[in-house]
Design a protein around this motif. Structure first.
Motif, PDB file in Angstrom:
ATOM      1  N   THR A  15       0.825  -1.201   0.000  1.00 26.17           N
ATOM      2  CA  THR A  15       0.000   0.000   0.000  1.00 26.17           C
ATOM      3  C   THR A  15       0.867   1.262   0.000  1.00 26.17           C
ATOM      4  O   THR A  15       1.969   1.276   0.551  1.00 26.17           O
ATOM      5  N   ILE A  16       0.343   2.292  -0.635  1.00 24.51           N
ATOM      6  CA  ILE A  16       0.971   3.612  -0.666  1.00 24.51           C
ATOM      7  C   ILE A  16      -0.067   4.601  -0.151  1.00 24.51           C
ATOM      8  O   ILE A  16      -1.139   4.753  -0.745  1.00 24.51           O
ATOM      9  N   ASP A  17       0.244   5.262   0.971  1.00 28.36           N
ATOM     10  CA  ASP A  17      -0.672   6.237   1.573  1.00 28.36           C
ATOM     11  C   ASP A  17      -0.416   7.601   0.950  1.00 28.36           C
ATOM     12  O   ASP A  17       0.671   8.160   1.075  1.00 28.36           O
ATOM     13  N   LEU A  18      -1.419   8.131   0.289  1.00 24.90           N
ATOM     14  CA  LEU A  18      -1.290   9.417  -0.380  1.00 24.90           C
ATOM     15  C   LEU A  18      -2.242  10.449   0.215  1.00 24.90           C
ATOM     16  O   LEU A  18      -2.676  11.370  -0.471  1.00 24.90           O
ATOM     17  N   GLY A  19      -2.559  10.291   1.479  1.00 26.67           N
ATOM     18  CA  GLY A  19      -3.410  11.248   2.173  1.00 26.67           C
ATOM     19  C   GLY A  19      -4.847  11.146   1.733  1.00 26.67           C
ATOM     20  O   GLY A  19      -5.616  10.382   2.300  1.00 26.67           O
ATOM     21  N   ALA A  20      -5.228  11.898   0.705  1.00 32.12           N
ATOM     22  CA  ALA A  20      -6.612  11.934   0.235  1.00 32.12           C
ATOM     23  C   ALA A  20      -7.032  10.647  -0.477  1.00 32.12           C
ATOM     24  O   ALA A  20      -8.212  10.387  -0.638  1.00 32.12           O
ATOM     25  N   PHE A  21      -6.062   9.852  -0.895  1.00 33.27           N
ATOM     26  CA  PHE A  21      -6.384   8.603  -1.586  1.00 33.27           C
ATOM     27  C   PHE A  21      -5.286   7.584  -1.307  1.00 33.27           C
ATOM     28  O   PHE A  21      -4.239   7.916  -0.771  1.00 33.27           O
ATOM     29  N   GLY A  22      -5.565   6.341  -1.632  1.00 33.66           N
ATOM     30  CA  GLY A  22      -4.585   5.291  -1.421  1.00 33.66           C
ATOM     31  C   GLY A  22      -4.428   4.438  -2.654  1.00 33.66           C
ATOM     32  O   GLY A  22      -5.337   4.332  -3.476  1.00 33.66           O
ATOM     33  N   MET A  23      -3.242   3.859  -2.784  1.00 35.90           N
ATOM     34  CA  MET A  23      -2.972   2.959  -3.900  1.00 35.90           C
ATOM     35  C   MET A  23      -2.332   1.687  -3.355  1.00 35.90           C
ATOM     36  O   MET A  23      -1.654   1.717  -2.325  1.00 35.90           O
ATOM     37  N   THR A  24      -2.548   0.611  -4.053  1.00 35.59           N
ATOM     38  CA  THR A  24      -1.897  -0.649  -3.733  1.00 35.59           C
ATOM     39  C   THR A  24      -1.130  -1.113  -4.960  1.00 35.59           C
ATOM     40  O   THR A  24      -1.711  -1.219  -6.047  1.00 35.59           O
ATOM     41  N   VAL A  25       0.161  -1.350  -4.789  1.00 40.43           N
ATOM     42  CA  VAL A  25       0.983  -1.847  -5.891  1.00 40.43           C
ATOM     43  C   VAL A  25       0.686  -3.335  -6.059  1.00 40.43           C
ATOM     44  O   VAL A  25       0.890  -4.129  -5.140  1.00 40.43           O
ATOM     45  N   LYS A  26       0.199  -3.698  -7.208  1.00 42.75           N
ATOM     46  CA  LYS A  26      -0.081  -5.099  -7.526  1.00 42.75           C
ATOM     47  C   LYS A  26       1.079  -5.722  -8.293  1.00 42.75           C
ATOM     48  O   LYS A  26       1.369  -6.894  -8.118  1.00 42.75           O
ATOM     49  N   ALA A  27       1.735  -4.946  -9.159  1.00 41.48           N
ATOM     50  CA  ALA A  27       2.884  -5.449  -9.923  1.00 41.48           C
ATOM     51  C   ALA A  27       3.691  -4.264 -10.421  1.00 41.48           C
ATOM     52  O   ALA A  27       3.131  -3.233 -10.783  1.00 41.48           O
ATOM     53  N   GLY A  28       4.997  -4.435 -10.437  1.00 40.20           N
ATOM     54  CA  GLY A  28       5.882  -3.383 -10.918  1.00 40.20           C
ATOM     55  C   GLY A  28       6.953  -3.948 -11.825  1.00 40.20           C
ATOM     56  O   GLY A  28       6.842  -5.065 -12.345  1.00 40.20           O
ATOM     57  N   TRP A  29       8.001  -3.162 -12.010  1.00 41.42           N
ATOM     58  CA  TRP A  29       9.095  -3.526 -12.905  1.00 41.42           C
ATOM     59  C   TRP A  29       9.630  -4.917 -12.599  1.00 41.42           C
ATOM     60  O   TRP A  29       9.780  -5.747 -13.506  1.00 41.42           O
ATOM     61  N   ASP A  30       9.940  -5.188 -11.343  1.00 37.91           N
ATOM     62  CA  ASP A  30      10.561  -6.467 -10.969  1.00 37.91           C
ATOM     63  C   ASP A  30       9.664  -7.661 -11.245  1.00 37.91           C
ATOM     64  O   ASP A  30      10.138  -8.717 -11.661  1.00 37.91           O
ATOM     65  N   GLU A  31       8.373  -7.502 -11.008  1.00 34.50           N
ATOM     66  CA  GLU A  31       7.442  -8.627 -11.177  1.00 34.50           C
ATOM     67  C   GLU A  31       7.097  -8.901 -12.634  1.00 34.50           C
ATOM     68  O   GLU A  31       6.693 -10.014 -12.988  1.00 34.50           O
ATOM     69  N   LEU A  39      -1.415  -0.753 -10.474  1.00 35.68           N
ATOM     70  CA  LEU A  39      -1.778  -0.230  -9.167  1.00 35.68           C
ATOM     71  C   LEU A  39      -3.295  -0.218  -9.049  1.00 35.68           C
ATOM     72  O   LEU A  39      -4.001   0.000 -10.041  1.00 35.68           O
ATOM     73  N   GLU A  40      -3.796  -0.440  -7.843  1.00 36.60           N
ATOM     74  CA  GLU A  40      -5.221  -0.332  -7.566  1.00 36.60           C
ATOM     75  C   GLU A  40      -5.419   0.925  -6.737  1.00 36.60           C
ATOM     76  O   GLU A  40      -4.720   1.125  -5.745  1.00 36.60           O
ATOM     77  N   ALA A  41      -6.342   1.787  -7.148  1.00 32.25           N
ATOM     78  CA  ALA A  41      -6.574   3.059  -6.465  1.00 32.25           C
ATOM     79  C   ALA A  41      -7.977   3.111  -5.883  1.00 32.25           C
ATOM     80  O   ALA A  41      -8.928   2.656  -6.515  1.00 32.25           O
ATOM     81  N   GLU A  42      -8.081   3.652  -4.668  1.00 33.91           N
ATOM     82  CA  GLU A  42      -9.367   3.936  -4.025  1.00 33.91           C
ATOM     83  C   GLU A  42      -9.404   5.429  -3.782  1.00 33.91           C
ATOM     84  O   GLU A  42      -8.524   5.969  -3.116  1.00 33.91           O
ATOM     85  N   GLU A  43     -10.438   6.103  -4.348  1.00 32.08           N
ATOM     86  CA  GLU A  43     -10.456   7.554  -4.337  1.00 32.08           C
ATOM     87  C   GLU A  43     -11.824   8.098  -3.931  1.00 32.08           C
ATOM     88  O   GLU A  43     -12.848   7.522  -4.284  1.00 32.08           O
ATOM     89  N   PRO A  44     -11.827   9.226  -3.208  1.00 34.60           N
ATOM     90  CA  PRO A  44     -13.093   9.804  -2.732  1.00 34.60           C
ATOM     91  C   PRO A  44     -13.810  10.597  -3.816  1.00 34.60           C
ATOM     92  O   PRO A  44     -13.199  10.994  -4.820  1.00 34.60           O
ATOM     93  N   PRO A  45     -15.100  10.884  -3.606  1.00 36.99           N
ATOM     94  CA  PRO A  45     -15.868  11.678  -4.565  1.00 36.99           C
ATOM     95  C   PRO A  45     -15.191  13.017  -4.850  1.00 36.99           C
ATOM     96  O   PRO A  45     -14.663  13.673  -3.949  1.00 36.99           O
ATOM     97  N   GLY A  46     -15.186  13.413  -6.130  1.00 39.00           N
ATOM     98  CA  GLY A  46     -14.637  14.693  -6.541  1.00 39.00           C
ATOM     99  C   GLY A  46     -13.125  14.743  -6.660  1.00 39.00           C
ATOM    100  O   GLY A  46     -12.573  15.726  -7.133  1.00 39.00           O
ATOM    101  N   PHE A  47     -12.441  13.690  -6.258  1.00 38.77           N
ATOM    102  CA  PHE A  47     -10.986  13.672  -6.279  1.00 38.77           C
ATOM    103  C   PHE A  47     -10.463  13.563  -7.708  1.00 38.77           C
ATOM    104  O   PHE A  47     -11.091  12.949  -8.567  1.00 38.77           O
TER     105      PHE A  47
END
Length: 154
Positions: A15-31, A39-47
């Motif tokens: 997980t990456i905490d970005l204050g107003a929203f969060g992301m989860t790294v599912k796969a990157g360069w190494d994988e 990345l999976e993102a969860e974001e609030p209304p209007g963001f």
């Protein structure tokens, strides 16, 4: 990765905490041997982020829940759950979350942007995130901010 399969169970990832929203790294360069990042993102209304351009990677979104309004050059498209959006490298784009909390998958081809979100998270954690820093972080990750930065973003 050298030819090995890679599997994450539901809810797994860094997980990456970005204050107003969060992301989860599912796969990157190494994988993925650099083929893509996910990345999976969860974001609030209007963001939403400022309008921007990725100079080194194409980006794609798959809307899992809620609704996003996508800005693609001069075009505005409403994208409910189940929508897929592909954005070639070099295209000006951005988005706003609709009226309810929303969730999407972000893909980057080739693998990119995880470092951007990590740097932004660290700056937010230190209380140092502002428009100037955002532009510097974006530039280090081949991204250009071309629109105003929404107050809720940093």
């Amino acid at each position: 990765m050298s030819g090995e399969a890679f599997v994450l169970a539901p809810g797994e990832g860094r997980t990456i905490d970005l204050g107003a929203f969060g992301m989860t790294v599912k796969a990157g360069w190494d994988e993925t041997d650099g083929v893509f990042s996910l990345l999976e993102a969860e974001e609030p209304p209007g963001f939403g982020p400022p309008l921007h351009i990725h100079h080194d990677a194409a980006e794609a979104f798959y809307v899992l829940e809620g609704e996003y309004v996508m800005f693609l050059n001069e075009r505005e498209v409403t994208c409910p759950a189940g929508s897929f959006i592909f954005i070639p490298a070099g295209m000006t784009h951005g988005f706003r979350v609709g009226a309810t909390p929303s969730r999407k998958l972000n893909f980057y081809f080739p693998a990119a942007m995880i470092g951007y979100f990590d740097e932004l998270s660290a700056a937010i954690g230190r209380g140092e995130a502002d428009e100037r820093l955002l532009a510097d972080v974006a530039q280090r990750h081949s991204m250009e901010i071309v629109g105003p930065v929404p107050e809720s973003y940093v």
